[in-house]
Design a protein around this motif. Sequence first.
Motif, short mmCIF file in Angstrom:
data_model
loop_
_atom_site.label_atom_id
_atom_site.label_comp_id
_atom_site.label_asym_id
_atom_site.label_seq_id
_atom_site.Cartn_x
_atom_site.Cartn_y
_atom_site.Cartn_z
N GLY A 37 -9.32 13.28 8.92
CA GLY A 37 -8.76 12.77 7.68
C GLY A 37 -9.65 12.98 6.47
O GLY A 37 -9.52 12.26 5.48
N ARG A 47 -9.46 5.14 -0.59
CA ARG A 47 -9.55 5.30 0.87
C ARG A 47 -9.10 4.03 1.61
O ARG A 47 -8.53 4.11 2.69
CB ARG A 47 -10.99 5.65 1.25
CG ARG A 47 -11.46 6.97 0.69
CD ARG A 47 -10.64 8.12 1.20
NE ARG A 47 -11.23 8.72 2.39
CZ ARG A 47 -10.67 9.71 3.07
NH1 ARG A 47 -9.52 10.21 2.68
NH2 ARG A 47 -11.26 10.22 4.13
N VAL A 90 -6.17 5.01 3.98
CA VAL A 90 -6.73 5.26 5.32
C VAL A 90 -6.94 3.98 6.09
O VAL A 90 -6.32 3.74 7.13
CB VAL A 90 -8.05 6.05 5.23
CG1 VAL A 90 -8.64 6.25 6.63
CG2 VAL A 90 -7.83 7.40 4.56
N HIS A 139 -6.42 10.63 11.14
CA HIS A 139 -7.72 10.06 10.79
C HIS A 139 -8.59 9.81 12.03
O HIS A 139 -9.66 9.21 11.91
CB HIS A 139 -7.53 8.75 10.01
CG HIS A 139 -6.81 8.95 8.73
ND1 HIS A 139 -5.66 8.26 8.40
CD2 HIS A 139 -7.04 9.80 7.70
CE1 HIS A 139 -5.24 8.65 7.21
NE2 HIS A 139 -6.06 9.57 6.76
#
Length: 314
Positions: free
Chosen positions: A259, A290, A294, A98
């Motif tokens: 990412g 997300r 992430v 990411h």
Amino acid sequence: MTSDQFLAAPQRRRACRHALLTLAVLVAVVWLARRHWAVLETGAVRLAVADQGWLLVAAAATLVTWPCSALAQQGAVPRRLPRGRLMAGQFAASAANHVLPAGLGAAAVNLRFLIRCGIPIAAAATAIAVKGTAGGILRGALIAVLLAADPGLLHLPAVSGGVLIAACATVAGAIVLLSGPLWSRCRRALTAAWAYIVAVHARPVRAAALWGGSLAFVTLHCAVLIAVTRAVALPLPAVRVALLYLAASTAAALLPTPGGLGSLDAVLVLALTMAGAPATAAASAVLGYRLLTVWVPLIPGLIVLAVLVRRGAL
């Protein structure tokens, strides 16, 4: 100019192109976010009052994705890898993915990890390619299966005769270019890669780990998004959500953003909205997905990455 500088020049140009494309995508995403800020704000509020039970299910599915990734990586390597470092490496690789564009972060971390485990660089690169190829094949197979379960959802664009002719000409030109000395080098590389794949699949346990881990990894990401859609009461069937996620993530992979930052978000919101979901619910679902996959694991993942580097595991 030395030979090292000559070889590094194309890499610098490629990195600059990726950086410029990433910047362009991020600028476009910021512009879209400002234009649709009201929808995003409403989506964030909706996520804050979402069903906590479904959010816990999504968080649990997210936690299992890293062991599945580690299982797939072990399956792509004939040699047994240290479990603890392998798991930590996959967690760190997801964080690095990411930060750098087009999957370069995860590939670099995994390559360094395998080399530190005593695997030659050629075999390590092949193992990473085998794992990625298995994931791509399974993703395509899942799209085909889900399309059969929900036909008519995805409409492929019509391809004109001119496009087909151009594609055939490109393939023919590639064959001609590969018919000379370049083909002999490619053939040696392909032969070595095929021998490696055969060696991996000669051990049923490794083959099962490779394909089972890759399938579980993709399926769990679909499950995370499905659980978040249930949490925000998004009115779409689970099969349709999974299919939209697979199609959107495949399309977003064409843009080398870190990412899928920005590209996946925009494509997935658009896909959910076009499938009939309200814009605010779609924004809430993507935001929740997300956050879990992430943003929440990012800082811990970078800390693990730093620890692995400090200890010489990478």
